[in-house]
Design a protein around this motif. Structure first.
Motif, PDB file in Angstrom:
ATOM      1  N   GLU A 185       0.828  -1.207   0.000  1.00 43.80           N
ATOM      2  CA  GLU A 185       0.000   0.000   0.000  1.00 43.80           C
ATOM      3  C   GLU A 185       0.863   1.259   0.000  1.00 43.80           C
ATOM      4  O   GLU A 185       0.583   2.219  -0.730  1.00 43.80           O
ATOM      5  N   PHE A 186       1.915   1.240   0.796  1.00 41.84           N
ATOM      6  CA  PHE A 186       2.792   2.411   0.860  1.00 41.84           C
ATOM      7  C   PHE A 186       3.533   2.598  -0.461  1.00 41.84           C
ATOM      8  O   PHE A 186       3.740   3.737  -0.916  1.00 41.84           O
ATOM      9  N   ALA A 187       3.943   1.502  -1.091  1.00 42.25           N
ATOM     10  CA  ALA A 187       4.650   1.579  -2.376  1.00 42.25           C
ATOM     11  C   ALA A 187       3.753   2.218  -3.437  1.00 42.25           C
ATOM     12  O   ALA A 187       4.203   3.054  -4.225  1.00 42.25           O
ATOM     13  N   ARG A 188       2.491   1.825  -3.458  1.00 41.04           N
ATOM     14  CA  ARG A 188       1.562   2.415  -4.438  1.00 41.04           C
ATOM     15  C   ARG A 188       1.417   3.920  -4.196  1.00 41.04           C
ATOM     16  O   ARG A 188       1.411   4.724  -5.131  1.00 41.04           O
ATOM     17  N   SER A 189       1.300   4.288  -2.933  1.00 45.74           N
ATOM     18  CA  SER A 189       1.154   5.703  -2.603  1.00 45.74           C
ATOM     19  C   SER A 189       2.399   6.484  -2.988  1.00 45.74           C
ATOM     20  O   SER A 189       2.317   7.569  -3.581  1.00 45.74           O
ATOM     21  N   ALA A 190       3.576   5.949  -2.663  1.00 46.29           N
ATOM     22  CA  ALA A 190       4.834   6.632  -2.993  1.00 46.29           C
ATOM     23  C   ALA A 190       4.999   6.762  -4.501  1.00 46.29           C
ATOM     24  O   ALA A 190       5.423   7.819  -5.003  1.00 46.29           O
ATOM     25  N   ALA A 191       4.655   5.700  -5.228  1.00 41.90           N
ATOM     26  CA  ALA A 191       4.744   5.756  -6.691  1.00 41.90           C
ATOM     27  C   ALA A 191       3.807   6.815  -7.247  1.00 41.90           C
ATOM     28  O   ALA A 191       4.139   7.526  -8.206  1.00 41.90           O
ATOM     29  N   GLY A 192       2.640   6.957  -6.636  1.00 41.73           N
ATOM     30  CA  GLY A 192       1.688   7.966  -7.070  1.00 41.73           C
ATOM     31  C   GLY A 192       2.195   9.377  -6.906  1.00 41.73           C
ATOM     32  O   GLY A 192       1.734  10.305  -7.599  1.00 41.73           O
ATOM     33  N   HIS A 193       3.158   9.567  -6.000  1.00 44.05           N
ATOM     34  CA  HIS A 193       3.767  10.882  -5.794  1.00 44.05           C
ATOM     35  C   HIS A 193       5.075  11.026  -6.569  1.00 44.05           C
ATOM     36  O   HIS A 193       5.793  12.016  -6.388  1.00 44.05           O
ATOM     37  N   GLY A 194       5.393  10.045  -7.400  1.00 48.94           N
ATOM     38  CA  GLY A 194       6.566  10.148  -8.264  1.00 48.94           C
ATOM     39  C   GLY A 194       7.796   9.409  -7.803  1.00 48.94           C
ATOM     40  O   GLY A 194       8.850   9.489  -8.456  1.00 48.94           O
ATOM     41  N   ALA A 195       7.729   8.669  -6.681  1.00 53.75           N
ATOM     42  CA  ALA A 195       8.909   7.933  -6.202  1.00 53.75           C
ATOM     43  C   ALA A 195       9.273   6.813  -7.170  1.00 53.75           C
ATOM     44  O   ALA A 195       8.399   6.167  -7.754  1.00 53.75           O
ATOM     45  N   SER A 196      10.575   6.585  -7.330  1.00 51.44           N
ATOM     46  CA  SER A 196      11.059   5.528  -8.212  1.00 51.44           C
ATOM     47  C   SER A 196      11.531   4.302  -7.451  1.00 51.44           C
ATOM     48  O   SER A 196      11.727   3.242  -8.045  1.00 51.44           O
ATOM     49  N   ALA A 197      11.751   4.458  -6.153  1.00 51.18           N
ATOM     50  CA  ALA A 197      12.274   3.348  -5.361  1.00 51.18           C
ATOM     51  C   ALA A 197      11.818   3.482  -3.916  1.00 51.18           C
ATOM     52  O   ALA A 197      11.494   4.581  -3.449  1.00 51.18           O
ATOM     53  N   LEU A 198      11.816   2.362  -3.223  1.00 51.32           N
ATOM     54  CA  LEU A 198      11.436   2.320  -1.816  1.00 51.32           C
ATOM     55  C   LEU A 198      12.392   1.380  -1.085  1.00 51.32           C
ATOM     56  O   LEU A 198      12.346   0.165  -1.271  1.00 51.32           O
TER      57      LEU A 198
END
Length: 470
Positions: A185-198
């Motif tokens: 869930e956090f990965a999807r949210s971060a990707a939605g804000h433009g993050a490329s990696a977690l």
């Protein structure tokens, strides 16, 4: 033995006698300390015969009359092998790790070296010439890097990512410990804000029978995963999870909700309850017959997965019977992972071993789903896992890989301004000599494990690839 003989052997074994402390002062390791370290490495120097034998075995690691245990080449380039006069005219075979082989014959004169045809596929392949065998590490010209990720991301000029402690990704229904569903869930949210990696904290396997040991940097094994990050609802669905939680009793269901509301993680309580719930879910699944996905996971996991599950069952049994959990103090037969006593134990406790195989299956499914969620949401890299600097000397990896681990020594750090006596982390280290003798198989196995469900990896204390403080 005189000091000079000890120092000569230490240099041959790659041990440094001199170092500089935090105050810039030159320091020297005593010959006695070097002698003791050499003995732990398997190169005793208590007599002249010991020293000669140790020097001979060190020389043999460089190939002796054959090839080193592992040779590295670049894909698509001819294989230039060392001179091997005794192998002249013999047939050779390269067996590819994914199946298939290619054969040939060496020329009549190999005194100046041997050239074999280029291999067109990357991987770890097996070369056999007569009675000599070695591993061929066929590598791409370079690693996949950030520039490649940029290209895969439409040429975006910069990439950014986040770092999180997985256990802190709390959500409704997590029972008190962050899990792989929360990570997805956090990965999807971060990707939605433009993050490329977690980047995430280590998810290595811990000691399920000892819930008081929960530091991610002191794992039982770096080959497998922490079962406490499994989301019970992801195993057989929310309804099954709710039914099995109710089956534990009203008090346990209440405790589950209470643990979830705590600001801080109560590791012993939350871990104990999660494992009890997972055990009931395993029993429910087992009652409905074998799962083909589970069977395939076990097949692919092979001996390494089997050994880890057996260790977990043995460790739990020892503690439950008031015995030591440290495998070096177990009865002799149980200290040998390939011996008859362990085989008999596994046969007598088949369901318990199977439960730990199940835990690894579900953990792998959870982490894989989180990586898939990250990539599907648009991350060009996705998860970056964390490889701890070592594993606990009393854990699964040390038990099953005894020949590759330095017994009796711990990784640590030299004295500095804050820790004037130095640090001992209680973690085992791979023996560089044993690794070399076995073609670095155990380290390759570990790297493959860390990359299985991730787009990148952080190596904790990466300087340890160059040197270690023991």
């Amino acid at each position: 033995m005189n000091d000079e003989q000890i120092l000569k052997l230490a240099r041959a074994a790659g041990l440094a006698q001199e170092w500089t402390n935090a105050f810039g002062q030159p320091m020297r390791v005593s010959p006695e300390a070097l002698r003791r370290i050499l003995e732990r490495l398997g190169f005793p120097c208590n007599s002249e015969d010991d020293c000669r034998d140790s020097h001979a075995r060190l020389a043999a690691l460089d190939g002796g009359n054959g090839f080193p245990p592992l040779l590295t080449f670049v894909v698509g380039h001819p294989l230039h092998l060392p001179a091997a006069p005794r192998l002249a005219g013999q047939t050779w075979r390269i067996e590819f790790e994914e199946g298939g082989h290619v054969d040939g014959r060496l020329p009549g004169d190999t005194s100046l070296g041997v050239e074999l045809p280029a291999v067109d596929r990357c991987g770890y392949h097996r070369l056999t010439i007569g009675d000599t065998a070695t591993t061929l590490a066929i590598a791409p010209p370079r690693c996949f890097g950030i520039a490649d990720a940029l290209n895969h991301n439409g040429g975006q000029p910069r990439l950014w990512g986040l770092g999180v402690q997985l256990y802190s990704l709390r959500r409704t229904g997590d029972g008190g410990i962050g899990d792989f569903t929360g990570l997805a869930e956090f990965a999807r949210s971060a990707a939605g804000h433009g993050a490329s990696a977690l980047a995430i904290s280590p998810v290595h396997a811990m000691f399920s029978a000892d819930v008081h040991r929960f530091s991610p940097y002191g794992p039982s094994s770096r080959l497998f995963l922490n079962a406490l990050h499994i989301d019970p609802a992801a195993v057989l669905g929310r309804d099954a999870m709710a039914a099995e939680l109710a089956g534990l009793g009203a008090d346990e269901a209440t405790r589950y909700a209470t643990l979830e509301k705590l600001e801080l993680i109560d590791w012993p309580q939350a871990a104990q309850l999660r494992l009890a719930l997972l055990r009931r879910l395993y029993a429910r699944m087992a009652a409905s017959g074998r799962n083909s996905g589970f069977d395939e996971f076990c097949r692919k996991g092979g001996d390494a997965l089997r050994d880890h599950a057996r260790f977990e069952a043995l460790h739990a049994w020892q503690l439950a019977n008031g015995e030591s959990g440290y495998w070096m103090e177990w009865p002799e037969g149980l200290r040998d992972p390939y011996g008859a006593a362990v085989e008999a134990f596994a046969s007598q406790h088949e369901a318990e071993v199977d439960f730990h195989l199940f835990l690894q299956w579900q953990a792998a499914c959870g982490l894989d789903s989180a990586q898939k969620a990250a990539r599907d949401a648009g991350m060009p890299i996705g998860l970056i896992t964390d490889l701890a600097v070592g594993a606990d000397n009393g854990g699964s990896q040390a038990w099953s890989r005894q020949a590759e681990i330095i017994n009796g020594l711990s990784v640590g750090a030299p004295p500095d301004v804050l820790n004037t006596r130095g640090q001992s982390w209680g973690l085992g280290a791979f023996s560089p000599h044993a690794m070399k003798a076995r073609g670095f198989g155990a380290y390759i196995e570990m790297l493959r494990a860390i990359f299985t469900h991730a787009g990148g990896a952080r190596i904790d204390h990466v300087l340890g690839l160059n040197r270690l403080w023991l």
